[in-house]
Design an enzyme around this catalytic site. Structure first.
Site: not given
Length: 1107
Positions: A452, A454, A562, A825
């Site tokens: 993965d 993150t 952001e 996945k």
């Protein structure tokens, strides 16, 4: 004309079709074919900006193609027990899932039974534990063989010795296995109980009551606080946030780092208090439970109003279990529980994994069984099948049963326990937990690592690294210059810059300051970030919001990128202090407040790869259109320049996530014209999305390029050297993430998953067979090229060209799959196993990685900020990704090599005594008479040789530091050489040679009595085994020496009690000693000479590093 079946638009909103208000009959009327289609995973990133469109109920045209059906695979045969009752037993909510009507706050008004809201990761329950464990053990050929062997001893004609000689070893094997499985099941039960006992607040007519997660029912009104995990799939009814929405963290569900905006049901949000939810008569009608986490169809109806209120519900009104509330306190009504949860339906059932090493050993025992049958038939054939020959065959089968060693399973299982203990005690990888002690050898043979992104490779913490203005770039070390430019703009004695241009001493200074100011202001305005004020113990929330208190302010947004940008503008002087749906406030270094009106927001979408905002400055009335986005789309929007492409490439190579920022000033007439066309396009019934996009694109021309921003997602510690180590060890790394394509590509470069001299082929978005064919052909022409592909394109390729795609992908040095759903996945892992036959290891840290972890041959969970769901479901749990290198290179390698040596030595030990039995029987007229009886035969494989043989689990060929320094040593194991048919044959030949030498030597040198043969041969056999262990050991451990001496002492001491089998007076003579010495020397010395010559002239690779 056939009415089109209700469907879902690209953003997960309900499409407009005739009769949308009356959803319930429409849902019931849908053909089964339409209900069964599994939609492709849709992007969630755009959900954050869809608040404005929700009220209009629009969001999708009617021309979208029908979603693809998932690829059908043959049913996988494994040992996973299925949870729940039989289908006819409705007590646990069994049967076909159906749409449901859920009354708010009245779980008793249910139209069907629903499963309990419990998490269950156990493989067995109380009733299935013993049968399940015994079944999994007797699936092994030799366990079943020994059970039949032990049972045969109840027949008098077949009995060869005491019953305990067969039943005690078998009972010990099963007892060790049952105890180990019981311990793991109890641990799993305790972990599940902890999760099921988490306490939540439930709204009832008596007020708020506390309830355990496992006692939550469909229809309950549940209160979920900020930073609390949602316990069940719910419809969002109310929030404490003033703006009437909330943010969700969904990384545990879909792996996306973006926060998702969720909107409550408008009717319930308008109620004065949460308690009023129980006073109204209302219900939710929802579709049947399904696997799609990106779409939802339903209606909310309030019956006691006049007229009755009915609202359509979409994905924006849902709170799926496993997500975390990021803002405010929310109230929801529970729709789905237990195994009907979206998160549970996206995970596979836990299954018992059988290691490749165990299967190979099982195969060798079948070969040994074949040898056993052949030897038995030869013995009977040499008797010319005289008399009751069939009974003789069975007696010979029992007599040579030692060819298949029952102690093999015990030794290997106890070895696995030792390996697990060593891994847990390793101070270099603290916090590592072994949750499945049955497959440590798998760690030593991994060919594909699927990870993965993150939280596994990255920390999910964004840091602003670079501001590039074309002629000048500012890095972390020069941000103070940016700050001074902003200060000089706003702290001049003249009027603020919004009214007059800044005046400074030189023209160059003025130009640079204004350029920096325009860039920073654009970054401070062009986003979807909302500042939220919380009480900090000194200042309460209302006061903090009024005073714009810095210490109480936190930023909320759908993307961490952001937030990083807005935090950076705050650090250089322009602070976002307030925002709602229609306005925004910025604070300047001079403590002035700039008020701006938000006229339009164009949210970021996966297709457009950009976001825009139109604002009006209240002080001057100027209207400005700001836009930021990926360089690939912005290059065609901004005015011509000669530096954009080059600098974007430079920053991307550094692993930075690059955004291009631009602006365009609009006159009032231009904006009014645009707004009229924009509103008209949004009211269009046909091709609405296309018309809206066309109107927006009319503004996106000849925009002024302001700057480039570079943001870095901080990698976990030592990710780069770990990935390099794995690559050098021959392991191919695939990154599977739910995140966006650009983000995944940046991380792959930053982590050096893709090396600097490798090209990257980005597989373009394909939707049909023809496009997939063309793109695959284009990819086929690339060589030594990393592949980046999205989940949607992957689904199309696997549907039409599964074999071709997997063949090409497996040749790539690295593969990145982005926008992957949890089930995708797991599908990729399964395809790799089926197509390559190699072992796979999956690494993840979130709930969305559980399916992949459980499907892989070896699952590793990383404990981190995202919770423990992945680590609890994994076979091994680590605290940091960098620990994976040592887990594989050192512990995996040692476990595999040690088990290979141990298994072959145990087989050698049994073949030796079986060879001696064969020689003995052939010399004495092929009689089925045992050479050794009673305690001798049990003692041989237990107290006399068990400890030295088992001490091989402490052996190692190189030090752990050398194994880490030279990962190429790991590559040798991928060929399976430590345990192969070749090594097995060598050990068989050694066993036959030594067994024959000892037996013939004893027959030549014995004196008159049969008991002397037993004494000479058995003593020589014990000494030979002890010397062979010493010959096999590569690195001595003090426990090995203790084991050798202890075993020898035990044998010498027990001779006193073995007078029934051995002549005690004879063994004290010099004659006995020299005969045993000669036989032992003849059986071992040639092997020592051969070992020396081999190491001298053909040394193995590891010996070159240890010299």
């Amino acid at each position: 004309m056939v009415r089109p079946c209700p469907s879902v638009g690209p953003r997960g909103r309900l499409r407009a079709w005739p009769g949308a208000r009356d959803l319930a009959p429409a849902l019931r009327a849908r053909p089964a074919r339409c209900r069964r289609l599994l939609p492709l995973p849709r992007g969630g990133a755009e959900a954050a900006g869809s608040a404005g469109g929700a009220a209009g109920g629009g969001g999708g045209d009617m021309t979208d193609s029908i979603p693809l059906q998932p690829v059908r695979h043959k049913k996988r045969v494994d040992s996973r027990p299925r949870a729940g009752c039989c289908e006819w037993l409705r007590c646990c909510g069994g049967g076909e899932p159906r749409p449901r009507t859920v009354w708010l706050g009245h779980p008793e008004k249910r139209d069907q039974r629903y499963p309990r809201n419990v998490i269950n990761n156990q493989k067995y329950n109380f009733f299935t534990f013993l049968p399940g464990v015994l079944f999994s053990q007797f699936r092994y050929f030799f366990n079943l063989y020994f059970l039949l062997l032990a049972c045969s001893q109840f027949v008098p004609e077949m009995r060869l010795g005491a019953l305990y000689t067969y039943w005690v070893p078998l009972g010990f094997v099963l007892a060790v296995t049952i105890i180990r499985e019981a311990v793991e099941e109890i641990r799993c039960y305790v972990r599940d109980k902890e999760m099921n006992s988490q306490v939540y607040s439930r709204l009832t007519s008596r007020g708020t009551v506390k309830v355990k997660s496992s006692n939550i029912q469909v229809g309950d009104l549940i209160l979920v606080e900020k930073n609390q995990r949602v316990p069940a799939d719910m419809i969002f009814l109310r929030t404490s946030e003033k703006n009437g929405s909330c943010f969700l963290r969904t990384d545990q569900l879909d792996g996306e780092t973006d926060w998702k905006l969720r909107l409550p049901v408008a009717c319930t949000q308008r109620l004065p208090t949460a308690a009023d939810l129980l006073q109204i008569r209302s219900y939710v009608y929802a579709e049947e439970p399904n696997i799609d986490i990106h779409n939802f169809l339903g209606t909310f109806t309030r019956e006691d109003s006049d007229p009755p209120i009915s609202e359509s519900l979409s994905i924006e009104n849902t709170l799926w279990a496993g997500t975390v509330i990021a803002s405010g306190t929310v109230v929801g009504v529970v729709l789905y529980t237990g195994r009907e949860l979206r998160s549970v339906m996206n995970t596979s059932d836990p299954r018992s994994k059988i290691g490749l090493f165990d299967l190979e050993v099982n195969c060798l025992t079948k070969i040994l069984f074949g040898a056993l049958v052949v030897v038995s038939l030869v013995m009977v054939a040499l008797q010319h099948f005289a008399g009751r020959w069939y009974l003789q065959i069975i007696r010979f089968l029992l007599l040579f049963s030692n060819i298949i060693p029952i102690s093999l399973r015990v030794n290997l299982d106890m070895g696995k326990i030792v390996y697990s203990w060593v891994i847990r005690r390793d101070s270099k990888i603290p916090g590592t937990v072994v949750r499945s002690s049955t497959i440590p050898e798998q760690l030593g043979r991994i060919s594909y690592l699927l990870t993965d992104k993150t939280g596994t490779l990255t920390q999910n913490e964004m840091v602003f690294k670079r501001l590039h203005l074309g002629t000048v770039a500012y890095g972390l070390d020069s941000m103070d210059e940016v700050q001074s430019h902003i200060f000089s703009i706003y702290t001049q004695p003249q009027d603020p810059p919004a009214q007059k241009g800044p005046t400074v001493t030189t023209k160059v200074r003025r130009t640079m300051s204004s350029r920096v100011h325009e860039a920073v202001k654009a970054i401070a305005l062009c986003h979807n970030v909302t500042p939220v004020y919380e009480s900090n113990g000194v200042t309460d929330q209302a006061e903090a919001e009024k005073q714009f208190e810095d210490s109480c302010r936190v930023y909320q947004a759908s993307s961490p990128d952001e937030v990083a940008l807005v935090q950076w503008t705050e650090s250089v002087g322009l602070t976002l202090v307030g925002r709602d749906q229609s306005s925004m406030q910025l604070r300047t270094p001079g403590d002035q407040i700039l008020n701006l009106t938000i006229l339009q927001v164009f949210p970021f979408t996966y297709e457009s790869k950009r976001m825009g905002i139109i604002v009006r400055d209240e002080s001057t009335g100027e209207i400005t259109f700001y836009m930021k986005g990926a360089d690939v789309v912005m290059a065609g929007i901004v005015q011509y320049n000669d530096w954009l492409e080059e600098e974007c490439g430079n920053m991307a190579r550094e692993g930075l996530r690059v955004l291009v920022v631009a602006k365009k000033s609009l006159t009032e007439e231009q904006y009014q014209d645009f707004e009229a066309r924009y509103v008209q396009a949004k009211l269009s019934v046909h091709d609405r999305s296309l018309k809206v996009a066309t109107v927006i694109e009319s503004l996106e021309m000849e925009m002024e390029l302001l700057c480039l921003t570079g943001v870095e997602d901080q990698l976990q510690a030592d990710v780069r050297p770990t990935l390099e180590t794995l690559r050098n060890a021959g392991i191919k790394v695939w990154m599977l993430t739910g995140d966006k394509l650009e983000t995944a590509t940046c991380t792959a470069k930053n982590a050096h998953l893709v090396t600097r001299n490798q090209d990257i082929h980005v597989f373009r978005l394909v939707t049909n067979r023809g496009e997939a064919h063309l793109e695959l052909n284009a990819f086929r022409r690339k060589h030594d090229c990393a592949l980046v592909i999205s989940g949607d394109s992957l689904e199309v390729c696997l549907k039409y060209y599964e074999y071709e795609f997997m063949e090409l992908a497996c040749q790539c040095p690295a593969v990145v799959c982005c926008r992957c759903a949890p089930t995708q996945k797991a599908q990729i892992v399964r395809l790799l196993q089926e197509r390559t036959g190699k072992l796979t290891c999956a690494v993840g840290d979130g709930g969305n990685d559980v399916s992949m972890i459980q499907e892989s041959d070896c699952g590793v969970g990383v404990e981190g900020k995202e919770g423990k769901q992945a680590s609890l479901a994994a076979d091994f749990s680590i605290t940091q990704f960098k620990h994976l290198g040592r887990l594989l290179m050192v512990h995996g390698r040692n476990s595999y090599k040690r088990s290979a040596a141990l298994s072959q030595f145990v087989i050698h030990r049994s073949l030796c005594i079986s060879t001696m039995q064969a020689v003995f029987s052939s010399v004495f007229y092929f009689a089925s008479v045992p050479l050794y009886q009673g305690f001798l035969i049990i003692g041989y494989s237990t107290i006399y040789t068990m400890f030295p043989v088992f001490s091989l689990v402490l052996d190692k060929d190189v030090k752990s530091e050398v194994a880490m320094l030279y990962p190429e040593l790991y590559k040798d194991l991928l060929k399976g050489r430590p345990l192969s048919y070749k090594t097995f044959l060598i050990w068989v030949l050694i066993s036959i040679y030594q067994g024959s030498t000892i037996m013939y030597g004893a027959l030549l040198l014995f004196e008159s009595e049969f008991v002397h043969i037993v004494a000479i041969s058995f003593t020589s056999l014990i000494l030979t085994e002890l010397l062979m262990v010493a010959l096999t050991i590569q690195t001595w451990h003090w426990l090995m020496t203790v084991a050798e001496l202890l075993s020898l002492a035990c044998y010498i001491a027990s001779l006193v009690f073995l007078h029934e089998f051995i002549d005690v007076y004879f063994i004290a003579t010099l004659s006995f000693l020299w005969k045993v010495s000669v036989i032992t020397l003849v059986s071992c010395l040639p092997l020592y000479v051969l070992k020396y010559l081999r190491r001298r002239f053909s040394p193995p690779s590891y010996s070159k590093l240890t010299s």
